[in-house]
Design a protein around this motif. Structure first.
Motif, short mmCIF file in Angstrom:
data_model
loop_
_atom_site.label_atom_id
_atom_site.label_comp_id
_atom_site.label_asym_id
_atom_site.label_seq_id
_atom_site.Cartn_x
_atom_site.Cartn_y
_atom_site.Cartn_z
N ILE A 431 0.84 -1.20 0.00
CA ILE A 431 0.00 0.00 0.00
C ILE A 431 0.87 1.25 0.00
O ILE A 431 0.60 2.23 -0.72
CB ILE A 431 -0.94 -0.01 1.21
N ALA A 432 1.95 1.24 0.80
CA ALA A 432 2.85 2.40 0.85
C ALA A 432 3.50 2.65 -0.50
O ALA A 432 3.63 3.80 -0.95
CB ALA A 432 3.92 2.17 1.92
N ARG A 433 3.89 1.58 -1.18
CA ARG A 433 4.51 1.73 -2.50
C ARG A 433 3.53 2.34 -3.49
O ARG A 433 3.89 3.23 -4.26
CB ARG A 433 4.99 0.37 -2.99
N LEU A 436 3.07 6.07 -2.90
CA LEU A 436 4.20 6.84 -3.42
C LEU A 436 4.14 6.96 -4.94
O LEU A 436 4.38 8.02 -5.51
CB LEU A 436 5.51 6.20 -3.00
N GLU A 437 3.81 5.86 -5.60
CA GLU A 437 3.72 5.88 -7.05
C GLU A 437 2.60 6.80 -7.53
O GLU A 437 2.75 7.52 -8.52
CB GLU A 437 3.49 4.46 -7.58
N PRO A 442 0.85 11.63 -12.98
CA PRO A 442 -0.08 12.74 -13.26
C PRO A 442 -1.52 12.25 -13.13
O PRO A 442 -1.82 11.08 -13.31
CB PRO A 442 0.25 13.11 -14.71
N GLN A 443 -2.40 13.19 -12.78
CA GLN A 443 -3.80 12.84 -12.69
C GLN A 443 -4.34 12.51 -14.07
O GLN A 443 -4.10 13.25 -15.03
CB GLN A 443 -4.61 14.02 -12.10
N PRO A 444 -5.08 11.43 -14.25
CA PRO A 444 -5.60 11.06 -15.56
C PRO A 444 -6.65 12.05 -16.05
O PRO A 444 -7.44 12.57 -15.26
CB PRO A 444 -6.21 9.68 -15.32
#
Length: 519
Positions: A431-433, A436-437, A442-444
């Protein structure tokens, strides 16, 4: 938790498994399982994980097929540290019960969006999806999720606990067995290799080799053994009254605990029993377990005639909890004849009960038993060798005592708390990964979320949404996704053939029994 290092290293960090990850508290976990209740080793393992997560404040919603047996249903309690307003439901979906094992079902098509809305709500999708022993339900979830744009792909952790291909190779006659094995291999290879699948837990080297042969990336594979409740399964459960009932003349007691089904090696066990009887070994054999399909159970029981009729072999039926633990502890030697177990929880429970094991050297038990220390491992097809080891333990009291003590010590090293904490840490890191990603992505735009990659995917999973007409009129074709649909459809074809074949076989055997003259 040093979450920043997760992206750069590409690996998950090491953790103290005696501690539960605080970062996981309050997270939403959608747990999908093919069976839910104390009916088999996979279900019991899943139940313990659900209870462990909820006890530490994690929101866990469980999705499972309806229980068609009306027996051994179980709903774990909600987390005591979360308010009732937090949704932690148990959602049952509809399916068709398997003829040889009605405790499992072929789940009818269901949309992921429906599962989300029925668990955490439309405005609160899960942070992570956990698939326990994925089959018909888990395959659907994985297939649909991979069709979403990357930013909407909720990470998945799988726990591979059932050798579906192995079962097919035993249950089906050739050439149907070859087709079934090919279909399951292709489906699992196609689904597990996708980037949305972050971790696949496996219980033994046998399973790891299988997954690697299906081209699943080694970086996704993580060993996860099983734990055992050493308070419940304990030599102190030994009951002299039960032993006297089973073996009134002091015979050696062999115990087997298993679901009564053809793929569990009962044909081999019947040959073992008859050979020991031919050697005039004074013994009693107790088989604990059952099957909700009485025709299947009767067919297996008849393998042990005439020993069953003489009382040398008895079937004790389903046992759970303390009753089950008592039967384990009352045995002198545990016999394990299945070659389809990915782990073999019953072997570990027997060892915890202070009972040494003789097992065929195939699958999960090969990683549990220390040969000549906590039991014996025998080549899968070596009937004489298996009988020889069972007889040796039966006749040598001191050897049996020493192995029983060592088996108990070895089992006490496997604690559920550390094993479930390992799953919890992997959930927290995954979940943390993703968080971060997502911060780096960028927002779609609106255009991105309506591309063919989102809509063509299996055409709304077998026409379950309104995007079909739009995608057809646009004539959008994605060969990769069409190929994926073909693989999944092959799974349904093989599964349908299984149902037709087994239902027909059971019907025919029933007619033969009715037509046979009574003795």
């Amino acid at each position: 938790m040093a979450s920043t290092s997760l992206i750069g290293s590409g690996q998950y960090p090491e953790h103290d498994l005696s501690e539960f990850p605080a970062a996981l508290k309050g997270k939403r976990i959608l747990l999908c399982t093919e069976s839910f209740g104390p009916v088999n080793g996979v279900s019991r393992t899943t139940l313990m994980l659900v209870n462990h997560l909820r006890d530490h404040g994690v929101q866990v919603a469980v999705v499972a097929p309806h229980n068609h047996t009306n027996h051994n249903t179980f709903s774990p309690p909600p987390s005591p540290s979360l308010s009732p307003a937090d949704k932690q439901p148990e959602v049952r979906v509809t399916g068709y019960p398997l003829p040889f094992n009605p405790e499992l079902s072929i789940v009818y098509p269901v949309r992921n969006s429906t599962l989300y809305s029925r668990t955490f709500g439309n405005d609160a999708p899960p942070d992570l999806i956990y698939l326990a022993s994925p089959a018909s339900l888990g395959f659907q979830v994985m297939l649909q999720l991979r069709q979403q744009p990357k930013e909407k792909q909720i990470p998945i952790i799988c726990n591979f606990q059932t050798d579906l291909a192995g079962y097919c190779s035993i249950l089906f006659p050739a050439p149907l067995s070859h087709a079934a094995v090919f279909a399951f291999d292709a489906v699992q290879s196609y689904l597990f290799r996708h980037s949305s699948i972050k971790t696949i837990f496996y219980p033994s080297r046998f399973v790891r080799r299988y997954l690697e042969n299906q081209k699943v990336q080694s970086s996704k594979l993580e060993v996860l053994t099983r734990g055992v409740n050493t308070t419940m399964f304990n030599p102190s459960r030994r009951s002299e009254a039960l032993r006297k009932e089973i073996a009134p003349n002091g015979e050696i007691i062999f115990v087997t605990v298993s679901r009564i089904a053809g793929e569990k090696g009962f044909d081999f066990l019947a040959k073992v029993a008859k050979e020991m009887d031919a050697r005039r070994l004074p013994f009693k054999m107790v088989i604990v377990g059952g099957n909700r399909n009485p025709d299947v159970e009767k067919e297996v029981q008849e393998l042990f005639d005439p020993l069953r009729e003489k009382g040398t072999v008895t079937f004790a039926g389903f046992k759970v909890g303390e009753d089950l633990a008592t039967y384990y502890a009352c045995g002198d030697v545990f016999l394990h004849c299945s070659v389809t177990e990915t782990f073999g929880l019953v072997v570990l429970e027997s060892m915890a009960s202070g009972v040494p094991v003789v097992a065929r050297d195939e699958g999960g038990p090969s990683d549990i038993i220390a040969h000549e220390e906590t039991g014996y491992l025998v080549p899968p097809d070596d009937l004489d060798g298996f009988v020889a080891k069972a007889v040796k333990l039966a006749e040598d009291h001191q050897l049996r005592f020493t192995m029983a003590k060592d088996a108990r010590v070895a089992a006490c090293e496997a604690t559920w708390e550390k094993i479930n904490n390992k799953v919890a840490w992997r959930m927290a890191d995954t979940i943390a990964r993703r968080e971060l990603e997502q911060g780096k992505l960028p927002q779609p735009t609106k255009a991105v979320t309506t591309t063919a990659q989102q809509l063509v995917p299996v055409y709304g999973w077998l026409m379950m949404n309104n995007a079909l007409r739009e995608t057809v009129t646009r004539s959008i074709v994605d060969a990769r996704l069409v190929g994926g649909l073909g693989v999944i459809l092959s799974f349904w074809v093989i599964t349908g053939a299984y149902v037709v074949f087994t239902e027909g076989l059971l019907w025919a055997k029933g007619r033969v029994r009715k037509a046979a003259p009574t003795k």
